[in-house]
Design a protein around this motif. Sequence first.
Motif, short mmCIF file in Angstrom:
data_model
loop_
_atom_site.label_atom_id
_atom_site.label_comp_id
_atom_site.label_asym_id
_atom_site.label_seq_id
_atom_site.Cartn_x
_atom_site.Cartn_y
_atom_site.Cartn_z
N GLU A 40 22.32 20.28 9.20
CA GLU A 40 23.56 19.75 9.44
C GLU A 40 24.03 19.40 10.97
OE1 GLU A 40 28.20 22.02 9.56
OE2 GLU A 40 26.43 23.01 8.60
N ILE A 41 23.22 19.99 12.01
CA ILE A 41 23.35 19.81 13.21
C ILE A 41 22.59 18.27 13.50
CG2 ILE A 41 22.63 20.08 15.67
CD1 ILE A 41 22.83 23.02 14.84
N LEU A 42 21.39 18.24 13.00
CA LEU A 42 20.64 16.89 13.00
C LEU A 42 21.51 15.68 12.56
CD1 LEU A 42 18.05 16.18 14.23
CD2 LEU A 42 16.94 16.58 11.81
N GLN A 43 21.93 15.79 11.41
CA GLN A 43 22.67 14.86 10.40
C GLN A 43 24.02 14.25 11.49
OE1 GLN A 43 25.90 14.83 8.86
NE2 GLN A 43 25.62 12.56 8.52
N ARG A 44 24.58 15.26 11.97
CA ARG A 44 25.78 14.90 12.92
C ARG A 44 25.48 14.11 14.01
NH1 ARG A 44 28.85 19.29 10.74
NH2 ARG A 44 28.06 20.66 12.45
N ARG A 45 24.39 14.65 14.45
CA ARG A 45 24.02 14.17 15.78
C ARG A 45 23.59 12.64 15.63
NH1 ARG A 45 18.68 14.40 18.68
NH2 ARG A 45 17.93 13.98 16.47
N ASP A 46 22.77 12.22 14.46
CA ASP A 46 22.01 11.15 14.27
C ASP A 46 23.23 10.10 13.86
OD1 ASP A 46 19.60 11.96 14.86
OD2 ASP A 46 19.00 12.42 12.88
N SER A 47 24.10 10.60 13.11
CA SER A 47 25.36 9.80 12.80
C SER A 47 25.99 9.46 14.14
CB SER A 47 26.31 10.46 11.83
OG SER A 47 27.11 11.63 12.36
N VAL A 48 26.03 9.84 14.88
CA VAL A 48 26.91 9.49 16.06
C VAL A 48 25.99 8.26 16.72
CG1 VAL A 48 27.61 10.15 18.58
CG2 VAL A 48 28.15 11.53 16.37
N LEU A 49 24.84 8.70 16.92
CA LEU A 49 23.68 7.70 17.37
C LEU A 49 23.80 6.40 16.75
CD1 LEU A 49 21.01 9.72 18.65
CD2 LEU A 49 22.91 9.24 20.00
N THR A 50 23.80 6.44 15.37
CA THR A 50 23.86 5.39 14.66
C THR A 50 25.16 4.48 14.71
OG1 THR A 50 22.69 6.30 12.87
CG2 THR A 50 23.89 4.31 11.99
N HIS A 51 26.30 5.02 15.03
CA HIS A 51 27.32 4.28 15.32
C HIS A 51 27.52 3.86 16.72
CE1 HIS A 51 31.86 4.59 16.59
NE2 HIS A 51 31.92 3.78 15.44
N VAL A 52 26.82 4.60 17.63
CA VAL A 52 26.64 4.15 18.96
C VAL A 52 26.00 2.60 19.25
CG1 VAL A 52 25.64 4.47 21.18
CG2 VAL A 52 27.06 6.21 20.19
N ALA A 53 24.92 2.77 18.34
CA ALA A 53 23.99 1.65 18.26
C ALA A 53 24.63 0.42 18.11
CB ALA A 53 22.81 1.81 17.20
N VAL A 54 25.67 0.25 16.85
CA VAL A 54 26.53 -0.63 16.24
C VAL A 54 27.51 -0.94 17.31
CG1 VAL A 54 28.06 -1.40 14.64
CG2 VAL A 54 26.07 -0.11 13.92
N LYS A 55 28.12 0.00 17.88
CA LYS A 55 29.43 -0.24 18.76
C LYS A 55 29.06 -0.79 20.24
CE LYS A 55 33.52 2.07 20.33
NZ LYS A 55 34.23 3.29 20.60
N TYR A 56 28.08 -0.39 20.83
CA TYR A 56 27.74 -0.78 22.09
C TYR A 56 26.43 -1.65 22.37
CZ TYR A 56 31.01 3.20 23.07
OH TYR A 56 32.00 3.91 23.04
N SER A 57 26.65 -2.74 22.83
CA SER A 57 25.51 -3.60 22.99
C SER A 57 24.76 -3.40 24.14
CB SER A 57 25.96 -5.28 23.08
OG SER A 57 27.01 -5.18 24.03
N ASN A 58 25.22 -2.75 25.04
CA ASN A 58 24.52 -2.25 26.46
C ASN A 58 23.84 -0.96 26.15
OD1 ASN A 58 26.95 -0.76 26.19
ND2 ASN A 58 26.61 -0.21 28.26
N VAL A 59 23.94 -0.48 25.07
CA VAL A 59 23.10 1.07 24.80
C VAL A 59 21.52 0.70 23.89
CG1 VAL A 59 23.13 2.93 23.71
CG2 VAL A 59 25.32 2.38 24.87
N HIS A 60 20.74 1.41 24.42
CA HIS A 60 19.28 1.15 24.00
C HIS A 60 18.79 2.61 23.72
CE1 HIS A 60 19.69 -3.16 25.16
NE2 HIS A 60 20.15 -2.49 26.50
N PHE A 61 17.59 2.71 22.96
CA PHE A 61 17.26 4.04 22.50
C PHE A 61 15.96 4.27 22.89
CE2 PHE A 61 21.15 2.90 20.26
CZ PHE A 61 21.93 4.15 20.18
#
Length: 312
Positions: free
Chosen positions: A250-271
Amino acid sequence: MQRNFIKYLLLFFIPLLLGYATIEYLTLQLPSGYEKNKTLFQDEGDTVEVLVLGSSQLNNAVNPALLKYPTLNLASGDQHHNTDFKLLKALLPKLSNLNTIVLEVSYSHFELPHNSPDFWKNSVYLKYYSVNCFERTTYFKDKLIYLSFPAFYSEKIHAHYIAKSEKAAFNRFGFDTLNYEGRFKTLNYNEAKIDSLPRFKINKQPNPEIFKTNTALFYELLDYLKANHLNVIICQTPMYKAYLPQRNSEILQRRDSVLTHVAVKYSNVHFLNTEEDTLHFKVRHYWNESHLNPDGAATFTAMLQQKLDSLH
């Protein structure tokens, strides 16, 4: 009568003050990356291109001496995103050449409480970086390092000056090049013994309320970085193979869902996601289940260099 009373007070307090001054001096002379960071920031702050922020996981994982871009690693044990943000806002005006921020988002980063205004390391940030994280007016005692955590520093003083058991060698970037003396080395990197350990430190308790608070601040931090035209590299540092199946889904899924959204929202963010990388990171790269040793840091820093190169 009054004069005698004052005399007695002086006789009582002067030895106490001298005793504390000695303890504070010994504390400040302990091997530490903070003094190295302070010197680097003061002398070369205007050349720094990369700023690393995060907890001990990223502090252990990035050795700036191995990067070709001038880097300041201010990650530190138990440091959370709210403290990262405070440090960033205070120091950014003095880092005129900065172009990239490296952040940490570990497995349960979003479900662990932020640092409180009374976080003991606030004294460290004030003393060495002149950054007030207390969220109040500061006083002289706030810069006294020993008083910030007497039990911790008493142990450090004993280990360094008396037992002489503490091994540390901080390079000029504040990275401890001798940081091998952890759980895995104690077990001689024996995988069977390590894998059979009954427990290790990992958060398995979901906390949706903390998640809401933490993610709100994280997006605020990312908005700030975008507004200041800074590249961002979000890191997930390697975890030893025994750590991975113990993560709460549950913790893992929530963390990953945020990072997935961040990847779409911010063009200056890389992983840079190496959390599950068991190909490049073996048992001898680790200090314990969730921290790298300097050999592991060399591998991770090389990967970070490749990511930085891709942004230039």
